[in-house]
Design a protein around this motif. Structure first.
Motif, PDB file in Angstrom:
ATOM      1  N   ALA A 133       3.454   6.288  -4.068  1.00 47.50           N
ATOM      2  CA  ALA A 133       4.082   7.554  -4.854  1.00 47.50           C
ATOM      3  C   ALA A 133       4.319   8.498  -5.608  1.00 47.50           C
ATOM      4  O   ALA A 133       5.086   8.816  -5.925  1.00 47.50           O
ATOM      5  N   MET A 134       3.441   8.457  -6.325  1.00 50.89           N
ATOM      6  CA  MET A 134       3.056   9.721  -7.297  1.00 50.89           C
ATOM      7  C   MET A 134       2.459  10.158  -5.746  1.00 50.89           C
ATOM      8  O   MET A 134       1.940  11.485  -6.874  1.00 50.89           O
ATOM      9  N   LEU A 135       1.521  10.195  -5.659  1.00 53.30           N
ATOM     10  CA  LEU A 135       0.573  11.146  -5.510  1.00 53.30           C
ATOM     11  C   LEU A 135       0.300  11.909  -4.015  1.00 53.30           C
ATOM     12  O   LEU A 135       1.275  11.190  -2.781  1.00 53.30           O
ATOM     13  N   PRO A 136       0.991  12.291  -3.513  1.00 48.25           N
ATOM     14  CA  PRO A 136       1.018  13.598  -1.867  1.00 48.25           C
ATOM     15  C   PRO A 136       0.276  13.283  -0.916  1.00 48.25           C
ATOM     16  O   PRO A 136      -0.975  13.638  -1.429  1.00 48.25           O
ATOM     17  N   GLY A 137       0.768  13.097   0.531  1.00 47.30           N
ATOM     18  CA  GLY A 137      -0.046  13.724   1.161  1.00 47.30           C
ATOM     19  C   GLY A 137      -0.446  14.752   1.924  1.00 47.30           C
ATOM     20  O   GLY A 137       0.562  15.564   0.862  1.00 47.30           O
ATOM     21  N   ASP A 138      -1.491  14.857   2.614  1.00 49.56           N
ATOM     22  CA  ASP A 138      -1.544  15.803   2.315  1.00 49.56           C
ATOM     23  C   ASP A 138      -2.297  16.491   4.378  1.00 49.56           C
ATOM     24  O   ASP A 138      -2.834  16.958   4.473  1.00 49.56           O
ATOM     25  N   GLY A 139      -1.432  15.113   5.054  1.00 51.50           N
ATOM     26  CA  GLY A 139      -2.340  15.158   5.892  1.00 51.50           C
ATOM     27  C   GLY A 139      -1.443  14.108   7.176  1.00 51.50           C
ATOM     28  O   GLY A 139      -0.410  14.583   6.918  1.00 51.50           O
ATOM     29  N   GLU A 140      -1.816  13.647   8.599  1.00 46.37           N
ATOM     30  CA  GLU A 140      -1.704  13.385   9.462  1.00 46.37           C
ATOM     31  C   GLU A 140      -1.957  12.100   9.611  1.00 46.37           C
ATOM     32  O   GLU A 140      -3.074  11.384   8.144  1.00 46.37           O
ATOM     33  N   GLY A 141      -1.223  10.915   9.959  1.00 45.96           N
ATOM     34  CA  GLY A 141      -1.771   9.624  10.146  1.00 45.96           C
ATOM     35  C   GLY A 141      -1.087   8.952   8.352  1.00 45.96           C
ATOM     36  O   GLY A 141      -0.198   9.580   8.502  1.00 45.96           O
ATOM     37  N   PHE A 142      -2.586   8.424   8.021  1.00 49.65           N
ATOM     38  CA  PHE A 142      -2.598   7.380   6.818  1.00 49.65           C
ATOM     39  C   PHE A 142      -2.453   8.417   5.866  1.00 49.65           C
ATOM     40  O   PHE A 142      -2.093   8.549   5.001  1.00 49.65           O
ATOM     41  N   TYR A 143      -2.976   9.907   6.201  1.00 47.52           N
ATOM     42  CA  TYR A 143      -3.130  10.748   5.071  1.00 47.52           C
ATOM     43  C   TYR A 143      -1.865  11.851   5.036  1.00 47.52           C
ATOM     44  O   TYR A 143      -1.490  12.143   4.106  1.00 47.52           O
ATOM     45  N   ALA A 144      -0.764  11.665   5.584  1.00 52.64           N
ATOM     46  CA  ALA A 144       0.433  11.747   4.924  1.00 52.64           C
ATOM     47  C   ALA A 144       1.149  10.749   4.114  1.00 52.64           C
ATOM     48  O   ALA A 144       2.154  11.524   3.203  1.00 52.64           O
ATOM     49  N   TYR A 145       0.851   9.401   3.867  1.00 58.14           N
ATOM     50  CA  TYR A 145       1.354   9.214   2.812  1.00 58.14           C
ATOM     51  C   TYR A 145      -0.160   8.630   1.611  1.00 58.14           C
ATOM     52  O   TYR A 145       0.808   8.778   0.188  1.00 58.14           O
ATOM     53  N   LEU A 146      -0.793   8.860   1.299  1.00 57.34           N
ATOM     54  CA  LEU A 146      -1.840   9.375   0.448  1.00 57.34           C
ATOM     55  C   LEU A 146      -2.832  10.491   1.497  1.00 57.34           C
ATOM     56  O   LEU A 146      -3.453  10.143   2.119  1.00 57.34           O
ATOM     57  N   SER A 147      -3.300  10.766   0.014  1.00 57.70           N
ATOM     58  CA  SER A 147      -4.401  12.367   0.684  1.00 57.70           C
ATOM     59  C   SER A 147      -5.635  11.763   0.842  1.00 57.70           C
ATOM     60  O   SER A 147      -5.905  10.800   0.017  1.00 57.70           O
ATOM     61  N   HIS A 148      -6.315  12.409   1.989  1.00 55.28           N
ATOM     62  CA  HIS A 148      -8.059  11.709   1.969  1.00 55.28           C
ATOM     63  C   HIS A 148      -8.477  12.157   0.830  1.00 55.28           C
ATOM     64  O   HIS A 148      -9.736  11.626   0.020  1.00 55.28           O
ATOM     65  N   GLY A 149      -8.595  13.631  -0.680  1.00 48.80           N
ATOM     66  CA  GLY A 149      -9.244  13.141  -1.740  1.00 48.80           C
ATOM     67  C   GLY A 149      -8.543  12.629  -2.400  1.00 48.80           C
ATOM     68  O   GLY A 149      -9.282  11.711  -3.143  1.00 48.80           O
ATOM     69  N   ALA A 150      -7.632  11.985  -2.510  1.00 46.16           N
ATOM     70  CA  ALA A 150      -6.809  10.420  -3.372  1.00 46.16           C
ATOM     71  C   ALA A 150      -7.427   9.515  -3.059  1.00 46.16           C
ATOM     72  O   ALA A 150      -8.207   8.171  -4.220  1.00 46.16           O
ATOM     73  N   THR A 151      -7.502   9.274  -1.300  1.00 50.35           N
ATOM     74  CA  THR A 151      -8.508   7.835  -0.537  1.00 50.35           C
ATOM     75  C   THR A 151     -10.008   7.847  -1.380  1.00 50.35           C
ATOM     76  O   THR A 151     -10.087   6.707  -2.329  1.00 50.35           O
ATOM     77  N   VAL A 152     -10.179   8.804  -1.798  1.00 56.58           N
ATOM     78  CA  VAL A 152     -11.770   9.141  -2.092  1.00 56.58           C
ATOM     79  C   VAL A 152     -11.908   7.846  -3.405  1.00 56.58           C
ATOM     80  O   VAL A 152     -13.022   8.011  -3.286  1.00 56.58           O
ATOM     81  N   ALA A 153     -11.011   9.509  -3.896  1.00 59.96           N
ATOM     82  CA  ALA A 153     -10.969   9.065  -5.872  1.00 59.96           C
ATOM     83  C   ALA A 153     -10.934   7.642  -5.737  1.00 59.96           C
ATOM     84  O   ALA A 153     -10.914   6.840  -7.346  1.00 59.96           O
ATOM     85  N   ILE A 154     -10.389   6.678  -5.710  1.00 64.56           N
ATOM     86  CA  ILE A 154     -10.151   5.238  -5.316  1.00 64.56           C
ATOM     87  C   ILE A 154     -10.924   4.701  -5.462  1.00 64.56           C
ATOM     88  O   ILE A 154     -11.272   3.505  -5.252  1.00 64.56           O
TER      89      ILE A 154
END
Length: 362
Positions: A133-154
């Motif tokens: 809800a807080m972090l914007p997505g930046d790509g297609e598919g699942f990355y539209a909901y949570l960016s790749h960078g945020a996913t890696v950081a988590i």
């Protein structure tokens, strides 16, 4: 058969000490030796005359809880010696996981209590819903909901910390059991034992007695293999996606016939089927031959949820359910990673190390 030896045979004397109780029973087994061909535990017992605490820890983790020895034993209740080796080694095994876990204290909570696993899962869900809800997505598919960078950081820290924790724990285990230099033959033999689940095959490969008492079955062996290979396929799926992203500059989403999807879907199906099989077999098994507490069963449900939510997430891609299911799936994965060193999942690492130690000692 009678044992003309001096043994500590009174179960009440050592009832509150899992290592002492396991030692009492192992000493009786060493004198009897009726079950010598059942699994790796009994040949290992016969190589010893005196059992230090580390020896009991090793035997406990070498035991796969197939329960064949219990149904073959003439010294179980109502005999005064009241042998129940599967439970005694099970209690000693869990005791070792709790003592050797790093940092201490967490394993004691999650190994025994289903509520603790459930509470951790709820927290994992809440965290992922909040982050999406807080972090914007930046790509297609699942990355539209949570960016790749945020996913890696988590998930990178959530993946690396359990590895560090388990490394410390396994190092402590190796020191306690008196492990020595590992040879290639010992390592490859242990890999083969783990890959085939040889110790769940009984002495002649006919299976064990876990869910059918005196009747043999390979059911538990097969569902364990489904869980293990399902998990490894899911891990391979994530690894292949990482290689495609960073080496070949090919980010997700991937099509069904891509390597990440083929590995992930097949792994998820095996994982769900294996976890469901474990739950069903657990219902058939005698609870008096296992370890008290529901933490292990709760973790099986968690592992199954990881696989099932991943499959459902792929099935609903592109619909309005994608966001909520993504949060549920990632919350389950996050909880799984962080609980690995303190839950039933740790048993795979300890058991493999025990198989290596057994091969080294032959």
């Amino acid at each position: 058969m009678s044992l003309d030896v001096t043994l500590q045979t009174d179960p009440d004397v050592v009832l509150d000490d899992p290592i002492a109780e396991a030692r009492r029973q192992v000493e009786i087994c060493n004198a009897c030796r009726y079950c010598e061909g059942f699994c790796s535990v009994f040949p290992a017992i016969t190589r010893q005359k005196v059992f230090a605490d580390g020896d009991i820890t090793q035997l406990a983790n070498l035991c796969h809880n197939c329960r064949g020895c219990y149904y073959a034993c003439q010294y179980t209740e109502p005999h005064d010696w009241a042998l129940n080796l599967p439970r005694a080694l099970g209690e000693a095994r869990v005791d070792s996981w709790e003592r050797l876990a790093w940092p201490g204290g967490l394993a004691t909570v999650f190994q025994r209590q289903a509520r603790a696993v459930a509470a951790a899962l709820v927290v994992g869900f809440a965290v992922m819903f909040a982050l999406i809800a807080m972090l914007p997505g930046d790509g297609e598919g699942f990355y539209a909901y949570l960016s790749h960078g945020a996913t890696v950081a988590i998930f990178l820290p959530a993946f690396l910390f359990p590895l560090v924790s388990l490394s410390v724990s396994i190092r402590r285990y190796w020191v306690e059991v008196g492990g020595s230099r590992v040879t290639w033959a010992a390592l490859s033999g242990a890999v083969k034992d783990a890959a085939t689940m040889r110790n769940l095959g009984g002495g002649q490969g006919q299976g064990c007695n876990f869910e059918k008492e005196e009747r043999y079955s390979n059911g538990r062996r097969h569902v364990h293999q489904a869980v293990m290979y399902g998990f490894l396929l899911c891990f391979a799926s994530t690894s292949s996606a990482t290689v495609l992203h960073y080496v070949f500059d090919s980010p997700a989403p991937y099509g069904f016939w891509s390597l990440p999807k083929l590995l992930g879907v097949s792994g998820g199906l095996l994982l769900v089927a294996g976890c469901l099989g474990l739950v069903m077999l657990k219902r058939k098994a005698d609870p008096n031959l296992g370890v008290a507490g529901q933490g292990g069963a709760a973790f099986v449900w968690l592992l199954g949820l990881v696989g099932l939510s991943g499959l459902l997430l792929y099935a609903v891609r592109g619909t309005g359910l994608t966001g909520p299911l993504l949060a549920l799936h990632l919350g389950a994965v996050l909880t799984f990673f962080l609980l690995t060193p303190y839950s039933k999942m740790a048993h795979g690492f300890y058991r493999f190390t025990a198989l290596v130690k057994d091969r080294v000692g032959r």
